[in-house]
Design an enzyme around this catalytic site. Sequence first.
Site, PDB file in Angstrom:
ATOM      1  N   CYS A 116       0.980  -6.649  11.603  1.00 19.94           N
ATOM      2  CA  CYS A 116      -0.060  -6.980  12.346  1.00 19.94           C
ATOM      3  C   CYS A 116      -0.648  -5.503  12.530  1.00 19.94           C
ATOM      4  CB  CYS A 116       0.260  -7.219  13.693  1.00 19.94           C
ATOM      5  SG  CYS A 116      -1.070  -7.590  14.844  1.00 19.94           S
TER       6      CYS A 116
ATOM      7  N   CYS B 110      -2.698  -4.973  15.926  1.00 19.00           N
ATOM      8  CA  CYS B 110      -1.627  -4.579  17.090  1.00 19.00           C
ATOM      9  C   CYS B 110      -0.935  -3.185  16.818  1.00 19.00           C
ATOM     10  CB  CYS B 110      -0.192  -5.535  17.098  1.00 19.00           C
ATOM     11  SG  CYS B 110      -0.475  -7.087  16.589  1.00 19.00           S
ATOM     12  N   ASP B 111      -0.990  -2.654  15.634  1.00 22.50           N
ATOM     13  CA  ASP B 111      -0.076  -1.392  15.385  1.00 22.50           C
ATOM     14  C   ASP B 111      -1.209  -0.234  14.492  1.00 22.50           C
ATOM     15  OD1 ASP B 111       1.962  -2.563  16.315  1.00 22.50           O
ATOM     16  OD2 ASP B 111       2.696  -3.199  14.390  1.00 22.50           O
TER      17      ASP B 111
HETATM   18  C1  FAD Z   1       5.880  -7.201  14.478  1.00 27.06           C
HETATM   19  C2  FAD Z   1       4.403  -7.826  15.422  1.00 27.06           C
HETATM   20  C3  FAD Z   1       3.980  -6.921  16.279  1.00 27.06           C
HETATM   21  C4  FAD Z   1       2.794  -7.507  17.146  1.00 27.06           C
HETATM   22  N1  FAD Z   1       2.559  -6.701  17.953  1.00 27.06           N
HETATM   23  C5  FAD Z   1       1.552  -7.250  19.033  1.00 27.06           C
HETATM   24  C6  FAD Z   1       0.867  -6.215  19.915  1.00 27.06           C
HETATM   25  O1  FAD Z   1       1.137  -5.137  19.893  1.00 27.06           O
HETATM   26  N2  FAD Z   1      -0.036  -6.867  20.588  1.00 27.06           N
HETATM   27  C7  FAD Z   1      -0.302  -8.256  20.800  1.00 27.06           C
HETATM   28  O2  FAD Z   1      -1.216  -8.646  21.404  1.00 27.06           O
HETATM   29  N3  FAD Z   1       0.372  -9.075  19.966  1.00 27.06           N
HETATM   30  C8  FAD Z   1       1.003  -8.506  18.788  1.00 27.06           C
HETATM   31  N4  FAD Z   1       2.025  -9.442  18.015  1.00 27.06           N
HETATM   32  C9  FAD Z   1       1.286 -10.619  17.811  1.00 27.06           C
HETATM   33  C10 FAD Z   1       2.139 -11.352  19.207  1.00 27.06           C
HETATM   34  O3  FAD Z   1       3.411 -11.212  19.106  1.00 27.06           O
HETATM   35  C11 FAD Z   1       1.812 -13.198  19.017  1.00 27.06           C
HETATM   36  O4  FAD Z   1       0.379 -13.329  18.942  1.00 27.06           O
HETATM   37  C12 FAD Z   1       2.402 -13.798  20.193  1.00 27.06           C
HETATM   38  O5  FAD Z   1       3.604 -13.514  20.469  1.00 27.06           O
HETATM   39  C13 FAD Z   1       2.526 -15.251  20.035  1.00 27.06           C
HETATM   40  O6  FAD Z   1       3.106 -15.637  21.212  1.00 27.06           O
HETATM   41  P1  FAD Z   1       3.344 -17.292  21.221  1.00 27.06           P
HETATM   42  O7  FAD Z   1       3.722 -17.641  22.742  1.00 27.06           O
HETATM   43  O8  FAD Z   1       2.275 -18.110  20.577  1.00 27.06           O
HETATM   44  O9  FAD Z   1       4.652 -17.440  20.390  1.00 27.06           O
HETATM   45  P2  FAD Z   1       5.822 -16.743  19.728  1.00 27.06           P
HETATM   46  O10 FAD Z   1       5.839 -15.305  20.370  1.00 27.06           O
HETATM   47  O11 FAD Z   1       5.684 -16.788  18.207  1.00 27.06           O
HETATM   48  O12 FAD Z   1       7.260 -17.224  20.193  1.00 27.06           O
HETATM   49  C14 FAD Z   1       7.426 -18.486  20.190  1.00 27.06           C
HETATM   50  C15 FAD Z   1       9.101 -18.683  20.295  1.00 27.06           C
HETATM   51  O13 FAD Z   1       9.224 -19.888  20.755  1.00 27.06           O
HETATM   52  C16 FAD Z   1      10.672 -20.141  20.290  1.00 27.06           C
HETATM   53  N5  FAD Z   1      10.703 -21.253  19.362  1.00 27.06           N
HETATM   54  C17 FAD Z   1      10.186 -21.797  18.541  1.00 27.06           C
HETATM   55  N6  FAD Z   1      10.387 -22.877  17.881  1.00 27.06           N
HETATM   56  C18 FAD Z   1      11.057 -23.328  18.842  1.00 27.06           C
HETATM   57  C19 FAD Z   1      11.734 -24.756  19.080  1.00 27.06           C
HETATM   58  N7  FAD Z   1      11.828 -25.673  17.985  1.00 27.06           N
HETATM   59  N8  FAD Z   1      12.375 -25.012  20.008  1.00 27.06           N
HETATM   60  C20 FAD Z   1      12.638 -23.996  21.241  1.00 27.06           C
HETATM   61  N9  FAD Z   1      12.016 -22.656  20.722  1.00 27.06           N
HETATM   62  C21 FAD Z   1      11.383 -22.564  20.022  1.00 27.06           C
HETATM   63  C22 FAD Z   1      11.051 -18.922  19.346  1.00 27.06           C
HETATM   64  O14 FAD Z   1      11.854 -18.222  20.264  1.00 27.06           O
HETATM   65  C23 FAD Z   1       9.670 -18.423  18.727  1.00 27.06           C
HETATM   66  O15 FAD Z   1       9.832 -17.069  18.658  1.00 27.06           O
HETATM   67  C24 FAD Z   1       2.736  -8.807  17.006  1.00 27.06           C
HETATM   68  C25 FAD Z   1       3.391  -9.667  16.117  1.00 27.06           C
HETATM   69  C26 FAD Z   1       4.340  -9.175  15.552  1.00 27.06           C
HETATM   70  C27 FAD Z   1       5.200 -10.140  14.444  1.00 27.06           C
END
Ligand code: FAD
Length: 347
Positions: A168, A171-172
Amino acid sequence: MPEKVIVIGSGPAGWTAAIYCARASLEPLLFEGAITNENQMAGTLPLGQLALTTEVENYPGFPAGNLEAYLDDAIAKEKRQIMGPHGKEGVSGPELMELMRQQAVNFGTRVITDDIVELDVDNRPFKLTASDGKTYEAEAVIVATGARANYLGLESEDKYKNKGVSACAVCDGALPRFRNKPLVVIGGGDSAVEEADYLSKFASTVYMVHRRDELRASKIMANRAINNPKIDIQWCTVLDEVLGSDKDGVTGVRLKSTAGKPDVELEASGVFLAIGHTPNTAFLDGKLEMNDKKYLQWTTPGRTYTSVEGVFAAGDVADDYYRQAVTAAGSGCMAALDAERWLAAQE
Ligand SMILES: Cc1cc2nc3c(=O)[nH]c(=O)nc-3n(C[C@H](O)[C@H](O)[C@H](O)COP(=O)(O)OP(=O)(O)OC[C@H]3O[C@@H](n4cnc5c(N)ncnc54)[C@H](O)[C@@H]3O)c2cc1C
Protein backbone atom coordinates in the site's frame (compact mmCIF):
# COMPACT_ATOMS: atom_id res chain seq x y z
CA MET A 1 -35.28 -15.64 18.06
CA PRO A 2 -33.21 -14.38 15.14
CA GLU A 3 -30.52 -11.78 15.79
CA LYS A 4 -31.46 -8.27 14.72
CA VAL A 5 -28.09 -7.74 13.00
CA ILE A 6 -25.14 -9.98 12.32
CA VAL A 7 -21.90 -8.32 11.23
CA ILE A 8 -19.42 -10.49 9.32
CA GLY A 9 -15.84 -9.22 9.43
CA SER A 10 -13.45 -7.62 11.88
CA GLY A 11 -11.63 -4.77 10.14
CA PRO A 12 -12.39 -1.06 10.66
CA ALA A 13 -15.70 -1.46 8.75
CA GLY A 14 -16.98 -4.34 10.89
CA TRP A 15 -16.11 -2.80 14.28
CA THR A 16 -17.50 0.60 13.30
CA ALA A 17 -20.73 -1.02 12.09
CA ALA A 18 -20.92 -2.91 15.40
CA ILE A 19 -20.35 0.25 17.48
CA TYR A 20 -23.18 2.05 15.67
CA CYS A 21 -25.52 -0.97 15.78
CA ALA A 22 -24.86 -1.49 19.49
CA ARG A 23 -25.54 2.15 20.29
CA ALA A 24 -28.82 1.86 18.35
CA SER A 25 -29.81 -1.06 20.65
CA LEU A 26 -29.59 -3.61 17.84
CA GLU A 27 -27.44 -5.91 20.03
CA PRO A 28 -25.12 -6.93 17.18
CA LEU A 29 -23.42 -10.29 16.95
CA LEU A 30 -20.11 -10.04 15.09
CA PHE A 31 -18.11 -12.86 13.50
CA GLU A 32 -14.48 -11.81 13.57
CA GLY A 33 -13.06 -14.72 11.58
CA ALA A 34 -11.34 -17.91 12.69
CA ILE A 35 -7.79 -18.25 13.96
CA THR A 36 -6.48 -20.86 11.53
CA ASN A 37 -3.27 -21.46 9.58
CA GLU A 38 -5.20 -20.95 6.39
CA ASN A 39 -6.37 -17.48 7.48
CA GLN A 40 -2.87 -16.65 8.68
CA MET A 41 -1.39 -17.57 5.29
CA ALA A 42 -4.08 -15.57 3.49
CA GLY A 43 -3.66 -12.52 5.76
CA THR A 44 -7.27 -12.75 6.97
CA LEU A 45 -6.90 -13.36 10.69
CA PRO A 46 -9.28 -11.49 13.05
CA LEU A 47 -8.76 -7.69 13.14
CA GLY A 48 -8.19 -7.48 9.40
CA GLN A 49 -5.57 -5.96 7.15
CA LEU A 50 -4.58 -3.05 9.36
CA ALA A 51 -3.38 -5.47 12.02
CA LEU A 52 -0.73 -6.57 9.51
CA THR A 53 1.04 -3.24 9.49
CA THR A 54 3.18 -1.30 11.94
CA GLU A 55 2.75 2.49 11.96
CA VAL A 56 -0.60 3.99 10.97
CA GLU A 57 -0.03 7.67 10.33
CA ASN A 58 -3.16 8.61 8.41
CA TYR A 59 -6.02 7.57 10.70
CA PRO A 60 -7.42 10.80 12.19
CA GLY A 61 -7.18 11.19 15.95
CA PHE A 62 -3.78 9.56 16.42
CA PRO A 63 -1.08 12.21 16.05
CA ALA A 64 2.47 11.39 17.04
CA GLY A 65 2.62 10.86 20.77
CA ASN A 66 3.06 8.16 23.37
CA LEU A 67 -0.11 6.13 23.88
CA GLU A 68 1.37 3.61 26.32
CA ALA A 69 -0.62 4.61 29.39
CA TYR A 70 -3.82 5.00 27.40
CA LEU A 71 -3.42 1.54 25.82
CA ASP A 72 -2.83 0.00 29.25
CA ASP A 73 -6.04 1.60 30.44
CA ALA A 74 -8.27 1.12 27.38
CA ILE A 75 -7.49 -2.47 26.40
CA ALA A 76 -8.36 -5.50 28.54
CA LYS A 77 -5.30 -6.78 30.41
CA GLU A 78 -5.26 -10.24 28.79
CA LYS A 79 -5.34 -8.68 25.31
CA ARG A 80 -2.75 -6.03 26.18
CA GLN A 81 -0.33 -8.68 27.44
CA ILE A 82 -0.23 -10.44 24.09
CA MET A 83 0.13 -7.23 22.05
CA GLY A 84 3.60 -6.20 20.99
CA PRO A 85 5.30 -3.39 22.91
CA HIS A 86 4.14 0.10 21.96
CA GLY A 87 6.51 1.95 19.61
CA LYS A 88 7.82 5.38 20.48
CA GLU A 89 5.02 7.35 18.82
CA GLY A 90 1.53 7.37 17.38
CA VAL A 91 -0.49 4.20 16.92
CA SER A 92 0.28 0.84 15.32
CA GLY A 93 -2.15 -1.19 13.22
CA PRO A 94 -2.73 -3.90 15.88
CA GLU A 95 -3.18 -1.25 18.60
CA LEU A 96 -5.74 0.68 16.58
CA MET A 97 -7.66 -2.51 15.77
CA GLU A 98 -7.71 -3.68 19.41
CA LEU A 99 -9.01 -0.25 20.40
CA MET A 100 -11.83 -0.49 17.84
CA ARG A 101 -12.69 -4.03 18.97
CA GLN A 102 -12.72 -2.99 22.62
CA GLN A 103 -14.97 -0.02 21.85
CA ALA A 104 -17.47 -2.31 20.11
CA VAL A 105 -17.36 -4.81 23.01
CA ASN A 106 -17.82 -1.99 25.57
CA PHE A 107 -21.14 -1.12 23.91
CA GLY A 108 -22.33 -4.73 24.11
CA THR A 109 -21.24 -6.31 20.83
CA ARG A 110 -21.02 -10.08 21.17
CA VAL A 111 -18.07 -11.53 19.26
CA ILE A 112 -17.64 -15.03 17.84
CA THR A 113 -14.16 -16.00 16.69
CA ASP A 114 -15.14 -18.01 13.64
CA ASP A 115 -15.64 -17.66 9.89
CA ILE A 116 -19.03 -17.53 8.29
CA VAL A 117 -18.87 -20.03 5.45
CA GLU A 118 -22.40 -19.77 4.10
CA LEU A 119 -25.08 -17.10 3.88
CA ASP A 120 -28.54 -18.19 2.79
CA VAL A 121 -30.30 -15.14 1.36
CA ASP A 122 -33.29 -16.95 -0.14
CA ASN A 123 -35.47 -16.69 2.96
CA ARG A 124 -35.84 -14.20 5.80
CA PRO A 125 -34.59 -14.24 8.48
CA PHE A 126 -31.26 -14.89 6.73
CA LYS A 127 -29.44 -18.05 7.75
CA LEU A 128 -25.69 -18.00 8.37
CA THR A 129 -23.47 -21.03 8.87
CA ALA A 130 -20.16 -20.80 10.72
CA SER A 131 -17.17 -23.02 9.98
CA ASP A 132 -17.92 -25.17 13.06
CA GLY A 133 -21.28 -26.04 11.46
CA LYS A 134 -23.45 -23.98 13.85
CA THR A 135 -26.19 -21.90 12.23
CA TYR A 136 -27.48 -18.46 13.13
CA GLU A 137 -30.41 -16.37 11.96
CA ALA A 138 -30.51 -12.62 11.43
CA GLU A 139 -33.03 -10.08 10.24
CA ALA A 140 -30.25 -7.96 8.72
CA VAL A 141 -26.67 -8.74 7.77
CA ILE A 142 -23.70 -6.42 7.32
CA VAL A 143 -20.91 -7.94 5.24
CA ALA A 144 -17.54 -6.37 6.12
CA THR A 145 -15.18 -9.19 5.20
CA GLY A 146 -12.61 -6.94 3.52
CA ALA A 147 -10.05 -7.92 0.96
CA ARG A 148 -6.46 -9.09 0.95
CA ALA A 149 -3.49 -7.78 -0.97
CA ASN A 150 -1.98 -10.19 -3.46
CA TYR A 151 1.67 -11.09 -2.97
CA LEU A 152 3.99 -13.11 -5.20
CA GLY A 153 4.59 -15.71 -2.51
CA LEU A 154 8.40 -15.35 -2.33
CA GLU A 155 10.02 -16.28 0.97
CA SER A 156 12.12 -13.09 0.93
CA GLU A 157 9.00 -10.99 0.30
CA ASP A 158 7.38 -12.44 3.41
CA LYS A 159 10.54 -11.97 5.47
CA TYR A 160 10.67 -8.22 4.80
CA LYS A 161 6.96 -7.36 5.19
CA ASN A 162 6.85 -4.21 7.37
CA LYS A 163 10.62 -3.89 6.89
CA GLY A 164 10.41 -2.35 3.44
CA VAL A 165 7.93 -4.64 1.67
CA SER A 166 4.47 -3.12 1.46
CA ALA A 167 1.26 -3.55 -0.50
CA CYS A 168 0.00 0.00 0.00
CA ALA A 169 1.88 3.04 -1.29
CA VAL A 170 -0.71 5.51 0.00
CA CYS A 171 -0.41 3.97 3.48
CA ASP A 172 3.35 3.62 3.71
CA GLY A 173 4.96 5.74 0.99
CA ALA A 174 5.50 8.80 3.17
CA LEU A 175 7.33 6.89 5.94
CA PRO A 176 10.85 8.22 6.58
CA ARG A 177 12.54 4.98 5.47
CA PHE A 178 11.31 5.51 1.90
CA ARG A 179 12.10 9.22 1.51
CA ASN A 180 14.64 10.17 -1.17
CA LYS A 181 15.52 6.51 -1.65
CA PRO A 182 15.12 4.27 -4.70
CA LEU A 183 11.93 2.19 -4.50
CA VAL A 184 10.53 -0.68 -6.53
CA VAL A 185 6.92 -1.18 -7.65
CA ILE A 186 5.89 -4.61 -8.90
CA GLY A 187 3.11 -4.62 -11.49
CA GLY A 188 2.08 -3.05 -14.77
CA GLY A 189 -1.62 -2.22 -14.45
CA ASP A 190 -3.39 1.04 -13.66
CA SER A 191 -2.96 0.67 -9.91
CA ALA A 192 0.77 -0.08 -10.30
CA VAL A 193 1.14 3.16 -12.27
CA GLU A 194 -0.86 5.03 -9.63
CA GLU A 195 1.36 3.62 -6.87
CA ALA A 196 4.56 4.42 -8.80
CA ASP A 197 3.37 7.94 -9.57
CA TYR A 198 2.44 8.54 -5.92
CA LEU A 199 5.77 7.17 -4.67
CA SER A 200 7.73 9.32 -7.13
CA LYS A 201 6.78 12.31 -4.93
CA PHE A 202 8.95 10.88 -2.12
CA ALA A 203 11.46 8.56 -3.77
CA SER A 204 14.68 9.39 -5.59
CA THR A 205 13.76 6.86 -8.31
CA VAL A 206 10.89 4.42 -8.70
CA TYR A 207 11.70 1.25 -10.61
CA MET A 208 8.57 -0.34 -12.09
CA VAL A 209 9.08 -4.05 -12.58
CA HIS A 210 6.92 -5.46 -15.34
CA ARG A 211 7.08 -8.86 -16.98
CA ARG A 212 6.20 -7.69 -20.49
CA ASP A 213 7.48 -5.03 -22.93
CA GLU A 214 4.26 -3.04 -22.66
CA LEU A 215 2.29 -1.90 -19.61
CA ARG A 216 -1.11 -3.44 -19.00
CA ALA A 217 -2.37 -0.05 -17.78
CA SER A 218 -4.68 2.11 -19.92
CA LYS A 219 -2.86 4.28 -22.46
CA ILE A 220 -3.30 7.48 -20.48
CA MET A 221 -1.97 5.85 -17.29
CA ALA A 222 0.88 4.13 -19.14
CA ASN A 223 1.96 7.47 -20.57
CA ARG A 224 1.90 8.97 -17.10
CA ALA A 225 4.51 6.41 -16.02
CA ILE A 226 6.57 6.62 -19.19
CA ASN A 227 6.70 10.44 -19.07
CA ASN A 228 7.54 10.66 -15.36
CA PRO A 229 11.31 11.31 -15.19
CA LYS A 230 11.52 9.65 -11.77
CA ILE A 231 9.96 6.38 -12.98
CA ASP A 232 12.33 3.89 -14.57
CA ILE A 233 10.47 0.93 -16.08
CA GLN A 234 12.35 -2.35 -15.95
CA TRP A 235 10.74 -4.03 -18.96
CA CYS A 236 10.54 -7.83 -19.28
CA THR A 237 11.63 -8.53 -15.71
CA VAL A 238 10.16 -10.27 -12.68
CA LEU A 239 11.09 -10.04 -9.01
CA ASP A 240 13.29 -12.99 -8.14
CA GLU A 241 14.33 -12.04 -4.62
CA VAL A 242 14.03 -9.18 -2.16
CA LEU A 243 17.50 -8.46 -0.78
CA GLY A 244 18.10 -7.15 2.71
CA SER A 245 19.28 -7.77 6.22
CA ASP A 246 17.65 -8.11 9.64
CA LYS A 247 19.17 -4.79 10.68
CA ASP A 248 18.32 -2.66 7.63
CA GLY A 249 15.29 -4.42 6.17
CA VAL A 250 15.06 -4.15 2.38
CA THR A 251 18.25 -3.00 0.67
CA GLY A 252 17.55 -4.07 -2.90
CA VAL A 253 16.05 -6.54 -5.34
CA ARG A 254 17.24 -9.15 -7.80
CA LEU A 255 15.26 -9.18 -11.03
CA LYS A 256 15.06 -12.02 -13.50
CA SER A 257 14.66 -11.32 -17.18
CA THR A 258 11.70 -12.83 -19.06
CA ALA A 259 13.61 -12.14 -22.30
CA GLY A 260 16.65 -14.31 -21.61
CA LYS A 261 18.93 -11.48 -20.41
CA PRO A 262 21.17 -11.70 -17.30
CA ASP A 263 19.74 -11.06 -13.80
CA VAL A 264 19.88 -7.47 -12.56
CA GLU A 265 20.39 -6.28 -8.97
CA LEU A 266 19.09 -2.87 -7.98
CA GLU A 267 19.55 -0.96 -4.76
CA ALA A 268 16.22 -0.05 -3.13
CA SER A 269 14.87 0.56 0.34
CA GLY A 270 11.30 -0.43 -0.44
CA VAL A 271 9.34 -2.90 -2.56
CA PHE A 272 5.66 -2.16 -3.21
CA LEU A 273 3.45 -4.94 -4.53
CA ALA A 274 0.79 -3.63 -6.89
CA ILE A 275 -0.56 -6.84 -8.35
CA GLY A 276 -4.12 -6.47 -7.16
CA HIS A 277 -6.31 -7.44 -4.23
CA THR A 278 -8.67 -10.36 -3.67
CA PRO A 279 -11.96 -9.51 -1.94
CA ASN A 280 -13.09 -12.03 0.69
CA THR A 281 -16.31 -12.92 -1.09
CA ALA A 282 -15.87 -16.57 -2.16
CA PHE A 283 -18.58 -17.68 0.29
CA LEU A 284 -21.01 -15.20 -1.27
CA ASP A 285 -20.61 -16.34 -4.87
CA GLY A 286 -23.99 -16.50 -6.57
CA LYS A 287 -25.72 -14.93 -3.52
CA LEU A 288 -24.96 -11.23 -3.91
CA GLU A 289 -24.21 -9.19 -7.03
CA MET A 290 -20.48 -8.63 -7.56
CA ASN A 291 -18.39 -6.75 -10.11
CA ASP A 292 -15.98 -8.46 -12.50
CA LYS A 293 -13.27 -8.45 -9.82
CA LYS A 294 -15.62 -10.18 -7.32
CA TYR A 295 -16.13 -7.09 -5.13
CA LEU A 296 -19.66 -6.72 -3.76
CA GLN A 297 -21.74 -4.26 -5.71
CA TRP A 298 -23.45 -1.38 -3.91
CA THR A 299 -26.73 -1.17 -5.80
CA THR A 300 -27.96 2.31 -4.76
CA PRO A 301 -25.67 5.36 -5.09
CA GLY A 302 -24.65 6.73 -1.69
CA ARG A 303 -26.07 3.72 0.20
CA THR A 304 -24.56 0.44 1.36
CA TYR A 305 -27.41 -1.69 -0.01
CA THR A 306 -26.49 -4.88 -1.84
CA SER A 307 -28.58 -6.74 -4.42
CA VAL A 308 -30.44 -8.47 -1.54
CA GLU A 309 -32.71 -6.33 0.60
CA GLY A 310 -31.59 -6.49 4.24
CA VAL A 311 -27.97 -7.34 3.40
CA PHE A 312 -25.54 -4.42 3.53
CA ALA A 313 -21.86 -4.20 2.58
CA ALA A 314 -19.14 -2.04 4.12
CA GLY A 315 -15.43 -1.50 3.68
CA ASP A 316 -12.95 -2.94 1.22
CA VAL A 317 -15.22 -5.86 0.33
CA ALA A 318 -17.24 -3.37 -1.73
CA ASP A 319 -14.50 -0.84 -2.47
CA ASP A 320 -11.71 -1.58 -4.91
CA TYR A 321 -10.75 2.09 -5.20
CA TYR A 322 -10.13 3.91 -1.88
CA ARG A 323 -9.11 0.93 0.31
CA GLN A 324 -8.24 2.89 3.46
CA ALA A 325 -9.02 2.27 7.11
CA VAL A 326 -10.90 5.54 7.45
CA THR A 327 -13.05 4.96 4.36
CA ALA A 328 -13.80 1.41 5.58
CA ALA A 329 -14.80 2.76 9.00
CA GLY A 330 -16.94 5.43 7.29
CA SER A 331 -18.87 2.91 5.24
CA GLY A 332 -19.21 0.69 8.34
CA CYS A 333 -21.06 3.58 9.98
CA MET A 334 -23.20 4.00 6.86
CA ALA A 335 -24.09 0.29 6.78
CA ALA A 336 -25.18 0.35 10.43
CA LEU A 337 -27.39 3.40 9.87
CA ASP A 338 -28.80 1.84 6.67
CA ALA A 339 -29.54 -1.41 8.53
CA GLU A 340 -31.13 0.41 11.47
CA ARG A 341 -33.43 2.44 9.19
CA TRP A 342 -34.28 -0.57 7.05
CA LEU A 343 -35.17 -2.65 10.13
CA ALA A 344 -37.34 0.18 11.48
CA ALA A 345 -39.20 0.33 8.17
CA GLN A 346 -40.01 -3.43 8.41
CA GLU A 347 -41.87 -3.06 11.73
C1 FAD B 1 0.05 -3.99 4.87
C2 FAD B 1 -1.10 -3.01 4.85
C3 FAD B 1 -0.92 -1.75 5.40
C4 FAD B 1 -1.97 -0.85 5.41
N1 FAD B 1 -1.78 0.38 5.97
C5 FAD B 1 -2.79 1.26 6.02
C6 FAD B 1 -2.63 2.54 6.64
O1 FAD B 1 -1.55 2.87 7.14
N2 FAD B 1 -3.70 3.37 6.66
C7 FAD B 1 -4.90 3.04 6.10
O2 FAD B 1 -5.85 3.83 6.15
N3 FAD B 1 -5.09 1.85 5.49
C8 FAD B 1 -4.06 0.95 5.44
N4 FAD B 1 -4.25 -0.26 4.81
C9 FAD B 1 -5.55 -0.55 4.23
C10 FAD B 1 -6.55 -0.92 5.33
O3 FAD B 1 -5.96 -1.87 6.18
C11 FAD B 1 -7.84 -1.45 4.73
O4 FAD B 1 -8.37 -0.50 3.85
C12 FAD B 1 -8.86 -1.73 5.83
O5 FAD B 1 -8.33 -2.61 6.80
C13 FAD B 1 -10.13 -2.35 5.26
O6 FAD B 1 -10.98 -2.60 6.33
P1 FAD B 1 -12.23 -3.59 6.21
O7 FAD B 1 -12.97 -3.39 7.48
O8 FAD B 1 -12.94 -3.39 4.95
O9 FAD B 1 -11.67 -5.08 6.18
P2 FAD B 1 -10.32 -5.83 6.50
O10 FAD B 1 -9.35 -5.00 7.23
O11 FAD B 1 -9.89 -6.43 5.21
O12 FAD B 1 -10.80 -6.97 7.51
C14 FAD B 1 -11.78 -7.88 7.24
C15 FAD B 1 -11.58 -9.08 8.15
O13 FAD B 1 -12.81 -9.77 8.33
C16 FAD B 1 -12.56 -11.12 8.62
N5 FAD B 1 -13.31 -12.01 7.71
C17 FAD B 1 -13.11 -12.19 6.38
N6 FAD B 1 -13.95 -13.12 5.90
C18 FAD B 1 -14.70 -13.54 6.95
C19 FAD B 1 -15.75 -14.50 7.10
N7 FAD B 1 -16.20 -15.21 6.06
N8 FAD B 1 -16.27 -14.67 8.33
C20 FAD B 1 -15.84 -13.95 9.40
N9 FAD B 1 -14.85 -13.04 9.32
C21 FAD B 1 -14.30 -12.83 8.11
C22 FAD B 1 -11.08 -11.36 8.43
O14 FAD B 1 -10.45 -11.33 9.70
C23 FAD B 1 -10.66 -10.17 7.59
O15 FAD B 1 -9.31 -9.88 7.70
C24 FAD B 1 -3.21 -1.19 4.81
C25 FAD B 1 -3.40 -2.45 4.24
C26 FAD B 1 -2.35 -3.37 4.26
C27 FAD B 1 -2.56 -4.73 3.66
